[in-house]
Design an enzyme around this catalytic site. Structure first.
Site, PDB file in Angstrom:
ATOM      1  N   GLY A   1       0.846  -1.192   0.000  1.00 57.94           N
ATOM      2  CA  GLY A   1       0.000   0.000   0.000  1.00 57.94           C
ATOM      3  C   GLY A   1       0.878   1.237   0.000  1.00 57.94           C
TER       4      GLY A   1
ATOM      5  N   GLU B   1       3.476  10.777  -6.664  1.00 59.31           N
ATOM      6  CA  GLU B   1       2.919   9.586  -7.315  1.00 59.31           C
ATOM      7  C   GLU B   1       1.480   9.886  -7.747  1.00 59.31           C
ATOM      8  OE1 GLU B   1       1.960   6.161  -4.874  1.00 59.31           O
ATOM      9  OE2 GLU B   1       2.505   4.797  -6.484  1.00 59.31           O
TER      10      GLU B   1
ATOM     11  N   GLY C   1       2.607   2.441   5.349  1.00 57.68           N
ATOM     12  CA  GLY C   1       3.751   1.574   5.687  1.00 57.68           C
ATOM     13  C   GLY C   1       4.487   2.086   6.912  1.00 57.68           C
TER      14      GLY C   1
ATOM     15  N   GLU D   1       5.770  -3.400   0.741  1.00 60.10           N
ATOM     16  CA  GLU D   1       5.751  -3.048  -0.689  1.00 60.10           C
ATOM     17  C   GLU D   1       4.976  -1.749  -0.799  1.00 60.10           C
ATOM     18  OE1 GLU D   1       7.324  -4.488  -3.025  1.00 60.10           O
ATOM     19  OE2 GLU D   1       7.603  -6.593  -2.533  1.00 60.10           O
TER      20      GLU D   1
ATOM     21  N   CYS E   1       1.570  -0.173  -8.944  1.00 58.57           N
ATOM     22  CA  CYS E   1       2.688   0.331  -8.146  1.00 58.57           C
ATOM     23  C   CYS E   1       3.903   0.580  -9.025  1.00 58.57           C
ATOM     24  CB  CYS E   1       3.019  -0.652  -7.037  1.00 58.57           C
ATOM     25  SG  CYS E   1       3.177  -2.343  -7.602  1.00 58.57           S
TER      26      CYS E   1
HETATM   27  P1  NAD Z   1      -3.289   2.597   1.550  1.00 54.23           P
HETATM   28  O1  NAD Z   1      -2.012   2.642   2.282  1.00 54.23           O
HETATM   29  O2  NAD Z   1      -4.211   3.750   1.651  1.00 54.23           O
HETATM   30  O3  NAD Z   1      -4.153   1.326   2.012  1.00 54.23           O
HETATM   31  C1  NAD Z   1      -3.618   0.016   1.935  1.00 54.23           C
HETATM   32  C2  NAD Z   1      -4.233  -0.841   3.017  1.00 54.23           C
HETATM   33  O4  NAD Z   1      -3.806  -0.393   4.292  1.00 54.23           O
HETATM   34  C3  NAD Z   1      -5.750  -0.841   3.048  1.00 54.23           C
HETATM   35  O5  NAD Z   1      -6.179  -2.162   3.250  1.00 54.23           O
HETATM   36  C4  NAD Z   1      -6.065   0.030   4.248  1.00 54.23           C
HETATM   37  O6  NAD Z   1      -7.292  -0.264   4.863  1.00 54.23           O
HETATM   38  C5  NAD Z   1      -4.927  -0.320   5.165  1.00 54.23           C
HETATM   39  N1  NAD Z   1      -4.617   0.671   6.187  1.00 54.23           N
HETATM   40  C6  NAD Z   1      -4.781   2.011   6.136  1.00 54.23           C
HETATM   41  N2  NAD Z   1      -4.319   2.589   7.270  1.00 54.23           N
HETATM   42  C7  NAD Z   1      -3.850   1.590   8.049  1.00 54.23           C
HETATM   43  C8  NAD Z   1      -3.216   1.546   9.317  1.00 54.23           C
HETATM   44  N3  NAD Z   1      -2.985   2.663  10.036  1.00 54.23           N
HETATM   45  N4  NAD Z   1      -2.825   0.353   9.800  1.00 54.23           N
HETATM   46  C9  NAD Z   1      -3.007  -0.774   9.088  1.00 54.23           C
HETATM   47  N5  NAD Z   1      -3.620  -0.801   7.875  1.00 54.23           N
HETATM   48  C10 NAD Z   1      -4.036   0.366   7.362  1.00 54.23           C
HETATM   49  O7  NAD Z   1      -2.885   2.275   0.045  1.00 54.23           O
HETATM   50  P2  NAD Z   1      -3.851   2.147  -1.239  1.00 54.23           P
HETATM   51  O8  NAD Z   1      -4.343   3.519  -1.577  1.00 54.23           O
HETATM   52  O9  NAD Z   1      -4.835   1.062  -1.032  1.00 54.23           O
HETATM   53  O10 NAD Z   1      -2.846   1.646  -2.363  1.00 54.23           O
HETATM   54  C11 NAD Z   1      -2.189   2.507  -3.245  1.00 54.23           C
HETATM   55  C12 NAD Z   1      -0.727   2.607  -2.889  1.00 54.23           C
HETATM   56  O11 NAD Z   1      -0.176   1.302  -2.793  1.00 54.23           O
HETATM   57  C13 NAD Z   1       0.096   3.335  -3.930  1.00 54.23           C
HETATM   58  O12 NAD Z   1       1.025   4.167  -3.273  1.00 54.23           O
HETATM   59  C14 NAD Z   1       0.842   2.198  -4.642  1.00 54.23           C
HETATM   60  O13 NAD Z   1       2.048   2.580  -5.238  1.00 54.23           O
HETATM   61  C15 NAD Z   1       1.049   1.239  -3.523  1.00 54.23           C
HETATM   62  N6  NAD Z   1       1.251  -0.125  -4.041  1.00 54.23           N
HETATM   63  C16 NAD Z   1       2.505  -0.684  -3.923  1.00 54.23           C
HETATM   64  C17 NAD Z   1       2.742  -1.950  -4.446  1.00 54.23           C
HETATM   65  C18 NAD Z   1       4.087  -2.602  -4.356  1.00 54.23           C
HETATM   66  O14 NAD Z   1       4.229  -3.777  -4.655  1.00 54.23           O
HETATM   67  N7  NAD Z   1       5.132  -1.886  -3.932  1.00 54.23           N
HETATM   68  C19 NAD Z   1       1.708  -2.643  -5.074  1.00 54.23           C
HETATM   69  C20 NAD Z   1       0.452  -2.033  -5.176  1.00 54.23           C
HETATM   70  C21 NAD Z   1       0.236  -0.774  -4.634  1.00 54.23           C
END
Ligand code: NAD
Length: 465
Positions: A217, A371, A222, A239, A273
């Site tokens: 995410g 991004e 992260g 990731e 991503c």
């Molecule tokens: P996000 O961080 O908003 O959410 C991801 C997940 O985290 C969701 O399930 C959300 O409910 C959960 N979450 C949110 N806050 C949390 C917390 N405090 N504690 C635990 N969990 C929590 O990300 P998104 O908008 O869903 O995804 C898009 C991002 O992900 C982009 O930045 C993209 O580049 C990245 N991404 C990276 C990869 C990779 O392999 N590096 C792959 C896909 C997406």
């Protein structure tokens, strides 16, 4: 009844729940269960009860069951693809939801087949082998919900762990559907998907039952997970977000690379991503590359993914639409040139943002530095290669990058100077279950895929003597 409806009926909330909407129309696809911290405790108890038996089956039997799980996915692949398209938006065709459903079973099979045994340590009598961690907690994003979920749970299960997973609140049904299919063959309790919002993710992250957390995410989340888990020290694979650069050298044939460049940037409407998110093109070929990209963009058809002829779908969330819109409007106001796109219908019910190419853009514009995670590619002109490499390395992200040249040997040399987990040559964003993948800098740490991916969801044990 169309093919996805049976699968959907098996995973929706029995009552209440959180609506999941179709980003092409704004209509509700179904309501996902709103799982609670008590559901999490129950899942942890079941996982704890099931994990020792699962580990005791050994690699061969677990691999056989993962193969059987892949068969179960294949038997319902079209239904899964339709559900992904309705909930996430990507088209059925091309590298869209049929591809994603195929990747779920493909990753299961490849992960089942990777050999990993006890390894001797050279010039010593010592050996190293890889034991299960126990319980693995996984949290995923909305862009490739089913495929990325599989990247997390397949290796973790293969190594003898039990998994509890929380998908994104924007795409829970797609991941619940994957669990519904694979759990037709897996023993009870080894793989549980709980749907809910950030709070449920935070509860999972803070639960000391998990010896390993896998997170895919945003970089911001992260960092929150690192902080929240510091008290109980689980192993982490992170990731995170990327802002992948591509560098085009002056020796390329612009027509020959245009298709691959375009899809490197616009795969899944840019919501990938490791999409190409900022392109640096040498001045000698700048206009030719921009023109060739525009020709490909003009041929791509955007619309509801469920219609077979569309190759680009909507953005999954309205929030993402607004981010792309803001960055493009800022670029326009700065005097950058709109080659194509950039005129969204903001009143339409779907989140359609047209494929957009922005040329003659200042490399310090937010569209370059942030991004965008959407269908808007900034194309920066450069004259000096060192300067282009400097711009590629200047940001605090390092997921992927690419170098484009008629001389792949030279491109590989340049690749060694770029700070990224993967540097592709004459391609961007391709992944393979046998080739390790992961980021550096703000894009996270830890590897997925291949034998390194298996080792990352295990505890190494050295026996010396
Ligand atoms: P996000 O961080 O908003 O959410 C991801 C997940 O985290 C969701 O399930 C959300 O409910 C959960 N979450 C949110 N806050 C949390 C917390 N405090 N504690 C635990 N969990 C929590 O990300 P998104 O908008 O869903 O995804 C898009 C991002 O992900 C982009 O930045 C993209 O580049 C990245 N991404 C990276 C990869 C990779 O392999 N590096 C792959 C896909 C997406």
């Amino acid at each position: 009844m169309s093919s996805y409806e049976g699968l959907l009926a098996a995973v929706v909330a029995k009552q209440g729940g959180r609506p999941s909407t179709d980003p092409a129309t704004g209509e509700i696809v179904g309501h996902a269960p709103e799982h609670t911290p008590e559901d999490l405790d129950r899942a942890v108890r079941s996982a704890r009860a099931a994990q020792p038996g699962w580990a005791a089956l050994g690699h061969r039997e677990r691999a056989r069951l993962l193969e059987a799980a892949a068969d179960a996915v294949d038997a319902s692949a079209e239904a899964l693809a339709e559900l992904i398209t309705l909930e996430q938006g990507k088209p059925l065709s091309g590298p869209g939801s049929r591809f994603e459903a195929g990747a779920v079973s493909g990753w299961l099979r490849a992960t089942a087949a990777i050999p990993l045994g006890t390894e001797p340590i050279e010039a010593s009598g010592a050996t190293i082998d890889y034991q299960p961690v126990g319980l693995v907690g996984a949290i995923g994003p909305w862009n490739w919900p089913a495929m990325i979920a599989t990247w997390q749970f397949a290796p973790a299960l293969r190594m003898g762990n039990a998994v509890v997973m929380k998908p994104s609140e924007h795409t829970p049904l797609s991941v619940l559907a994957v669990a519904e299919l694979v759990n037709r063959v897996l023993p009870e309790g080894v793989f549980t998907v709980l749907s809910g919002g950030r709070e449920l993710g935070a509860a999972l992250t803070g639960n000391p039952a998990f010896g390993k957390l896998m997170f895919t995410g945003s970089t911001r989340t992260g960092k929150a997970i690192v902080a929240a888990s510091a008290g109980h020290l689980p192993r982490l694979t992170l990731e995170l977000g990327g802002n992948d650069p591509g560098i085009v050298l002056p020796d390329v044939d612009p027509e020959a690379i245009a298709e691959d460049l375009f899809w490197g940037a616009f795969l899944n409407t840019g919501q990938t991503c490791a999409c190409l998110k900022r392109l640096y093109v040498h001045e000698d070929v700048y206009e030719a590359v921009v023109g060739a990209l525009a020709n490909v963009a003009d041929k791509a058809s955007m619309g509801p993914g469920i219609e077979e002829h569309n190759t680009l779908g909507p953005l999954t969330t309205r929030e993402q639409f607004r981010i792309v819109d803001r960055l493009v409007e800022q670029a326009k106001a700065s005097g950058a040139r709109v080659v194509t796109g950039a005129e969204p219908d903001r009143d339409a019910p779907g989140n359609f943002y047209p494929a957009t190419l922005i040329a003659d853009i200042d490399p310090e514009q937010p569209l370059v530095l942030e991004e965008q995670f959407g269908p808007a590619l900034p194309i920066v002109r450069y004259t000096d290669l060192d300067e282009a490499i400097g711009m590629a390395n200047a940001l605090d992200t390092g997921l992927g990058a690419s170098v484009w040249s008629a001389d792949p040997g030279r491109a590989r040399e340049i690749a060694t100077r770029i700070q990224a987990g993967t540097v592709w040559v004459n391609q961007h964003g391709t992944v393979d279950p046998m080739i390790p993948f992961g980021g550096v800098k703000g894009s996270g740490y830890g590897l997925e895929f291949g034998v390194e991916g298996l080792k990352a969801v295990a505890v190494p044990r050295v026996i010396n003597g």
